[in-house]
Every structure is written in C-alpha cells, then in structure tokens.
Write a protein that holds these residues in place. Structure first.
Motif, PDB file in Angstrom:
ATOM      1  N   THR A  26       0.975  -1.161  -0.099  1.00 22.76           N
ATOM      2  CA  THR A  26      -0.101  -0.055  -0.123  1.00 22.76           C
ATOM      3  C   THR A  26       0.800   1.314  -0.001  1.00 22.76           C
ATOM      4  OG1 THR A  26      -1.841  -1.263   1.237  1.00 22.76           O
ATOM      5  CG2 THR A  26      -1.746   1.041   1.199  1.00 22.76           C
ATOM      6  N   TRP A  27       1.919   1.149   0.760  1.00 20.32           N
ATOM      7  CA  TRP A  27       2.711   2.599   0.915  1.00 20.32           C
ATOM      8  C   TRP A  27       3.386   2.884  -0.396  1.00 20.32           C
ATOM      9  CZ3 TRP A  27       2.132   6.109   3.828  1.00 20.32           C
ATOM     10  CH2 TRP A  27       1.788   5.913   5.192  1.00 20.32           C
ATOM     11  N   PHE A  28       3.702   1.591  -1.147  1.00 19.43           N
ATOM     12  CA  PHE A  28       4.400   1.819  -2.454  1.00 19.43           C
ATOM     13  C   PHE A  28       3.565   2.660  -3.559  1.00 19.43           C
ATOM     14  CE2 PHE A  28       5.084   0.804  -6.913  1.00 19.43           C
ATOM     15  CZ  PHE A  28       6.559   0.887  -7.226  1.00 19.43           C
ATOM     16  N   TYR A  29       2.383   2.043  -3.359  1.00 17.60           N
ATOM     17  CA  TYR A  29       1.233   3.101  -4.247  1.00 17.60           C
ATOM     18  C   TYR A  29       0.647   4.303  -3.931  1.00 17.60           C
ATOM     19  CZ  TYR A  29       1.438  -1.573  -7.049  1.00 17.60           C
ATOM     20  OH  TYR A  29       1.974  -2.635  -7.628  1.00 17.60           O
ATOM     21  N   VAL A  30       0.711   4.567  -2.587  1.00 20.73           N
ATOM     22  CA  VAL A  30       0.448   5.650  -1.962  1.00 20.73           C
ATOM     23  C   VAL A  30       1.466   7.054  -2.490  1.00 20.73           C
ATOM     24  CG1 VAL A  30       0.209   7.313   0.077  1.00 20.73           C
ATOM     25  CG2 VAL A  30      -1.024   4.861  -0.040  1.00 20.73           C
TER      26      VAL A  30
END
Length: 151
Positions: free
Chosen positions: A111-115
């Motif tokens: 999720t952090w990658f995509y955020v």
C-alpha cells in the motif's frame, strides 16, 4: 546569447526528462510486470535524479543570471514557480524516487508503495505544468512567444 541557449537547452531537457520519468512510470505500472517496474524505478533513482539535478541547477543558475537585471510580472512569476518547482523536487520527488526504488528492489509493492507512487505522479504533473508555464514565459521574454492582449 550563450546563457540563453544554455538556459533553454537545460530547461527543455529537464522537462523532457521529467516527462519521460512520468510516462515510463505510468506505462510500467499499467502494462508491464513488477520486474519492469523495478527497473524503471532503479534507472530513475540511480541515473535520472543525478541528470535532472544537474539540468535543474543549470536552468536555475542561468535563469537567475538572465533575469537578474530584468523586472516585470513574467520574471517574478517565473521566479515564484521555480521556488515551487525546487521545493517540490527536494521535498517530494527526490525522496519518493529513492523510497520507490528501495521498495521495488525489495519486491515490496504494498500500500505504501502505491500511495507514494500516486503522490509522485501528481507531483510530477505539477512539475510539468509549472515548467511548461515557465517555458511559455521564457519564449515571451525572448520575443519568440505570442503576447496575448486582454479583450
């Protein structure tokens, strides 16, 4: 004359480089596999950032020299946009590129990658928009761009 050509060349190359980062990121994310995304992130972080930093430094320093003795709204607007471009680059774009490269290299597409990826893409569009406005203002200042009149 030499400063003008250097300024225009560096600014154009910086804009093209940012556009290529943005496009390659979007294409790799939408159409390619995770290994390709990791390669794109690696190339941007290891080679692209250094090239972009050099081009932006040349653009900024030559722009400062060219506009040092000039006054007017176009110059002030260009200077204000460059402050935003520089701040955006240092506080968002560079850390995001490094973070995303590390996550992609580890295969951690969470999720952090995509955020962070979404933030980077939005910030890239802001960069391109502001650079485009500066490009048009530069053309006007050099006498090559159209001057619009209020109706």
């Amino acid at each position: 004359m030499k400063k003008t050509v250097l300024h225009a060349t560096a600014a154009t190359l910086a804009m093209l480089l940012i556009a290529s980062f943005w496009t390659s990121t979007l294409v790799s994310e939408l159409f390619l596999d995770k290994a390709s995304v990791a390669v794109v992130k690696h190339v941007i972080a290891t080679y692209g950032l250094a090239s972009l930093a050099a081009l932006m430094a040349i653009t900024g320093s030559t722009g400062f020299m060219l506009g040092n003795n000039r006054k007017g709204r176009l110059i002030e607007d260009k200077k204000n946009r460059m402050r935003i471009i520089g701040t955006n680059g240092v506080l968002i774009m560079i850390p995001a590129a490094i973070f995303l490269n590390g996550k992609a290299a580890a295969g951690s597409f969470d999720t952090w990658f995509y955020v962070v990826q979404a933030v980077e893409l939005i910030a890239g569009l802001v960069q391109l928009t502001l650079l485009g406005k500066n490009f048009r203002a530069g053309l006007r200042l050099s006498g090559r761009g159209r001057m619009t009149t209020a109706k």
